[in-house]
Design an enzyme around this catalytic site. Structure first.
Site, PDB file in Angstrom:
ATOM      1  CE  LYS A 171      -3.861   2.409   0.541  1.00 54.42           C
ATOM      2  NZ  LYS A 171      -3.506   3.677   1.135  1.00 54.42           N
ATOM      3  CD  GLU A 178      -3.359   7.865  -4.130  1.00 54.37           C
ATOM      4  OE1 GLU A 178      -3.359   8.739  -3.242  1.00 54.37           O
ATOM      5  OE2 GLU A 178      -3.871   6.745  -3.985  1.00 54.37           O
TER       6      GLU A 178
END
Length: 297
Positions: A171, A178
């Site tokens: 993550k 991102e």
């Protein structure tokens, strides 16, 4: 399945709502009584404290923690662990640094309590489309929580990616990518906003969603934002970061892996929070000193 759920913020409330839709029994706790009542209206079982939550769960228990990262998560896990027993499971679905997962799992193992880390992506849209879950932990323990993962994620939207810490590690990298993707879109749209062609940015963002190699959900969100406010005049360019980008850079330095795109994206966020940059004042002063170039005062 049955599980306890601690933390009913924007993501937490949506997650318990999604769990209840699939008929899981969910016992909830939050410091806000109003949020507990809201969860009860979705069919959850409310509790008045952590001991009360644990007492309302069948043995062996599963408790999902969804509170802000850092001290709140650390304190919550320690507090709830005091009321659990051997064979119970704690799932941390927040944005925890993977090193902390490894340490916590070792500490909890002494009590016989299992630990699972679940990197959770989906934000406020997760209720509608599901959450992408990156899960770390022992395989047999993860298997016990699988019914909840299947409900929370869209089809093919969750995976057991490795041992304890692996979920939050993946993550962390996800969030670094991102950052970089958002920065690329931001720079491209800024350049187009200065074009002499008076481009319709919302239309272009929407156009790129159809067959373009840069299409993505982030671009879809960009199109929506631009349709509402073409020049983004109602926003300030102040951008926070939640920590994962910093952790990824630190890990990259430790492993001698170059991550220049992420580093630039993170530093641009730092710059966005400065009303005035001392560094840029220094540039102006030096340029004036050696070349006599004009300065603004």
């Amino acid at each position: 399945m049955e599980l306890g759920f601690i933390g009913l913020g924007k993501m937490g409330m949506n997650m318990v709502t999604r769990l209840r839709r699939d008929q899981h029994r969910v016992v909830v706790y939050d410091r806000s009584n109003e949020l507990i009542k809201q969860a009860e209206s979705q069919g959850c079982v409310g509790s008045s404290s952590l001991p009360d939550l644990v007492g309302k769960l069948s043995i062996p228990r599963v408790v999902w923690v969804m509170v802000p990262s850092g001290a709140p998560t650390e304190e919550t896990i320690k507090a709830v662990a005091d009321h659990l027993q051997s064979g119970d499971i704690i799932v941390d679905g927040g944005n925890t640094r993977f090193h902390d997962d490894v340490r916590r799992a070792a500490e909890l193992k002494k009590k016989g309590i299992h630990y699972v880390d679940a990197g959770t992506s989906g934000g406020i849209w997760g209720l509608k489309v599901g959450y992408c879950l990156m899960v770390g932990g022992d395989e047999a323990v993860v298997k016990r929580v699988e019914p909840a993962f299947q409900t929370l994620a869209p089809e093919n939207g969750w995976a057991h990616v490795g041992a304890v810490g692996a979920g939050h590690y993946v993550k962390m990298v996800h969030n670094g990518i991102e950052y970089s993707m958002m920065q690329g879109y931001a720079e491209g749209f800024e350049l187009m906003s200065k074009s002499e062609y008076k481009l319709d940015l919302a239309r272009i963002a929407d156009l790129w969603m159809h067959g373009s190699v840069v299409r993505s959900w982030l671009l879809e969100l960009a199109a929506s934002a631009l349709k509402e406010d073409q020049k983004l005049e109602n926003l300030k360019g102040y951008v926070q970061d939640s920590g994962e980008g910093r952790w990824m850079i630190a890990d990259a330095i430790e492993k001698d892996v170059p991550v220049p795109t992420l580093t630039t994206a993170l530093f641009t966020r730092f710059r966005s929070r400065q009303e005035e940059s001392f560094a840029e004042k220094m540039l102006a002063a030096l340029r004036n000193a050696f070349g006599g170039h004009a300065v603004r005062r």
